[in-house]
Write an enzyme that holds these catalytic residues in place. Structure first.
Site, PDB file in Angstrom:
ATOM      1  N   ARG A 160      25.383  18.124  -1.595  1.00  0.00           N
ATOM      2  CA  ARG A 160      25.560  17.717  -2.981  1.00  0.00           C
ATOM      3  C   ARG A 160      26.681  18.572  -3.559  1.00  0.00           C
ATOM      4  O   ARG A 160      26.883  19.718  -3.159  1.00  0.00           O
ATOM      5  CB  ARG A 160      24.268  17.936  -3.764  1.00  0.00           C
ATOM      6  CG  ARG A 160      23.170  16.984  -3.366  1.00  0.00           C
ATOM      7  CD  ARG A 160      21.842  17.324  -4.059  1.00  0.00           C
ATOM      8  NE  ARG A 160      20.795  16.460  -3.548  1.00  0.00           N
ATOM      9  CZ  ARG A 160      20.057  16.746  -2.476  1.00  0.00           C
ATOM     10  NH1 ARG A 160      20.230  17.883  -1.830  1.00  0.00           N
ATOM     11  NH2 ARG A 160      19.128  15.906  -2.075  1.00  0.00           N
TER      12      ARG A 160
ATOM     13  N   LYS B  89      19.007  21.740  -5.647  1.00  0.00           N
ATOM     14  CA  LYS B  89      18.107  20.686  -6.112  1.00  0.00           C
ATOM     15  C   LYS B  89      16.711  20.814  -5.518  1.00  0.00           C
ATOM     16  O   LYS B  89      15.713  20.650  -6.214  1.00  0.00           O
ATOM     17  CB  LYS B  89      18.686  19.303  -5.782  1.00  0.00           C
ATOM     18  CG  LYS B  89      17.819  18.159  -6.265  1.00  0.00           C
ATOM     19  CD  LYS B  89      18.439  16.807  -5.978  1.00  0.00           C
ATOM     20  CE  LYS B  89      17.524  15.682  -6.449  1.00  0.00           C
ATOM     21  NZ  LYS B  89      18.108  14.372  -6.177  1.00  0.00           N
TER      22      LYS B  89
ATOM     23  N   HIS C  64      29.560  12.188  -5.209  1.00  0.00           N
ATOM     24  CA  HIS C  64      28.571  11.797  -4.193  1.00  0.00           C
ATOM     25  C   HIS C  64      29.180  10.943  -3.086  1.00  0.00           C
ATOM     26  O   HIS C  64      28.553  10.724  -2.059  1.00  0.00           O
ATOM     27  CB  HIS C  64      27.399  11.043  -4.821  1.00  0.00           C
ATOM     28  CG  HIS C  64      26.306  11.933  -5.301  1.00  0.00           C
ATOM     29  ND1 HIS C  64      25.415  12.532  -4.450  1.00  0.00           N
ATOM     30  CD2 HIS C  64      25.965  12.337  -6.541  1.00  0.00           C
ATOM     31  CE1 HIS C  64      24.565  13.266  -5.158  1.00  0.00           C
ATOM     32  NE2 HIS C  64      24.892  13.171  -6.433  1.00  0.00           N
TER      33      HIS C  64
ATOM     34  N   ARG D 187      29.194  12.616   0.464  1.00  0.00           N
ATOM     35  CA  ARG D 187      27.873  12.647   1.101  1.00  0.00           C
ATOM     36  C   ARG D 187      27.468  11.249   1.568  1.00  0.00           C
ATOM     37  O   ARG D 187      26.988  11.060   2.683  1.00  0.00           O
ATOM     38  CB  ARG D 187      26.901  13.204   0.057  1.00  0.00           C
ATOM     39  CG  ARG D 187      25.547  13.546   0.509  1.00  0.00           C
ATOM     40  CD  ARG D 187      24.872  14.336  -0.625  1.00  0.00           C
ATOM     41  NE  ARG D 187      23.443  14.168  -0.635  1.00  0.00           N
ATOM     42  CZ  ARG D 187      22.606  14.855   0.123  1.00  0.00           C
ATOM     43  NH1 ARG D 187      23.069  15.762   0.961  1.00  0.00           N
ATOM     44  NH2 ARG D 187      21.317  14.650   0.059  1.00  0.00           N
TER      45      ARG D 187
ATOM     46  N   HIS E  75      16.670  13.617   3.017  1.00  0.00           N
ATOM     47  CA  HIS E  75      15.924  12.642   2.221  1.00  0.00           C
ATOM     48  C   HIS E  75      14.513  12.499   2.809  1.00  0.00           C
ATOM     49  O   HIS E  75      14.300  12.780   3.972  1.00  0.00           O
ATOM     50  CB  HIS E  75      16.598  11.265   2.265  1.00  0.00           C
ATOM     51  CG  HIS E  75      17.805  11.154   1.399  1.00  0.00           C
ATOM     52  ND1 HIS E  75      18.646  10.063   1.453  1.00  0.00           N
ATOM     53  CD2 HIS E  75      18.330  11.959   0.439  1.00  0.00           C
ATOM     54  CE1 HIS E  75      19.624  10.213   0.585  1.00  0.00           C
ATOM     55  NE2 HIS E  75      19.455  11.356  -0.036  1.00  0.00           N
TER      56      HIS E  75
ATOM     57  N   TYR F 102      21.138   4.695  -0.652  1.00  0.00           N
ATOM     58  CA  TYR F 102      22.092   5.763  -0.936  1.00  0.00           C
ATOM     59  C   TYR F 102      23.409   5.562  -0.185  1.00  0.00           C
ATOM     60  O   TYR F 102      24.488   5.745  -0.738  1.00  0.00           O
ATOM     61  CB  TYR F 102      21.472   7.116  -0.563  1.00  0.00           C
ATOM     62  CG  TYR F 102      22.292   8.306  -0.978  1.00  0.00           C
ATOM     63  CD1 TYR F 102      22.253   8.791  -2.285  1.00  0.00           C
ATOM     64  CD2 TYR F 102      23.103   8.969  -0.066  1.00  0.00           C
ATOM     65  CE1 TYR F 102      23.000   9.883  -2.669  1.00  0.00           C
ATOM     66  CE2 TYR F 102      23.858  10.070  -0.443  1.00  0.00           C
ATOM     67  CZ  TYR F 102      23.792  10.515  -1.743  1.00  0.00           C
ATOM     68  OH  TYR F 102      24.546  11.600  -2.115  1.00  0.00           O
TER      69      TYR F 102
END
Length: 186
Positions: A41, A64, A134, A137, A160, A169
């Protein structure tokens, strides 16, 4: 915050790197290239210190999740990191803020997320892409999935906990899944 996308065409991935360097700075190009190879991230990527890099590994706690991320650095990432280190031997952060006068007279800080967002948006607008922080990633996840067809592996890399989240995603749509079923006849 606008939804950004994975960059599915490898020539476009290279073009983004080139345009970031030409339109913004070598530092922005390095963020793109290293970010593609680390799949972190943006908050974690910008907080990387040179002391977090031990031989061929990056060891950090993700902001995070609080989880430990131990990432083996590939040759491309190592080459970019080496270039940054040689160019800025006194920097504490891999992507240290150093251009404005405040940065020169205060304690070291990483480049701001806002600066990276602006640079990526500028290049994205030029290429008519939804490009954001993002995107690095997501792009890595997308290309790993297309190379391996192993969603569990992509989930692990992105850290994840759900297949559905990972597929959404990285931009794998139902249309692409349908196409895979049509094209693969056994």
């Amino acid at each position: 915050m606008a939804e950004v996308q994975a960059i599915k065409d490898l020539d476009t991935v290279k073009l983004i790197s080139y345009l970031l360097e030409k339109r913004c700075s070598k530092q922005m190009s390095h963020i793109w290239n290293i970010g593609l190879n680390l799949a972190l991230r943006i908050s974690d990527l910008l907080s990387v210190k040179f002391t977090d890099i031990q031989n061929d590994r990056l060891i950090i706690f993700e902001s995070k999740t609080g989880k430990l991320a131990e990432i083996k650095l590939n040759q491309k990432a190592l080459a970019f990191i080496h270039e940054v280190r040689v160019t800025h031997p006194n920097h504490v952060y891999l992507f240290q803020s150093y251009r404005n006068q405040q940065a020169k007279s205060s304690r070291p800080r990483p480049l701001s997320r806002r600066a990276v967002t602006r640079a990526f948006a500028l290049v994205g607008e030029e290429l008519n892409l939804k490009l954001g922080t993002h995107s690095m990633r997501k792009t890595r996840g997308y290309h790993l999935y297309h190379k391996t067809q192993d969603i569990a592996r992509v989930m692990k890399m992105l850290r994840h906990s759900s297949e559905a989240t990972t597929l959404r995603y990285i931009g794998i749509t139902q249309e692409e899944i349908d196409k895979d079923f049509e094209e693969l006849e056994l």
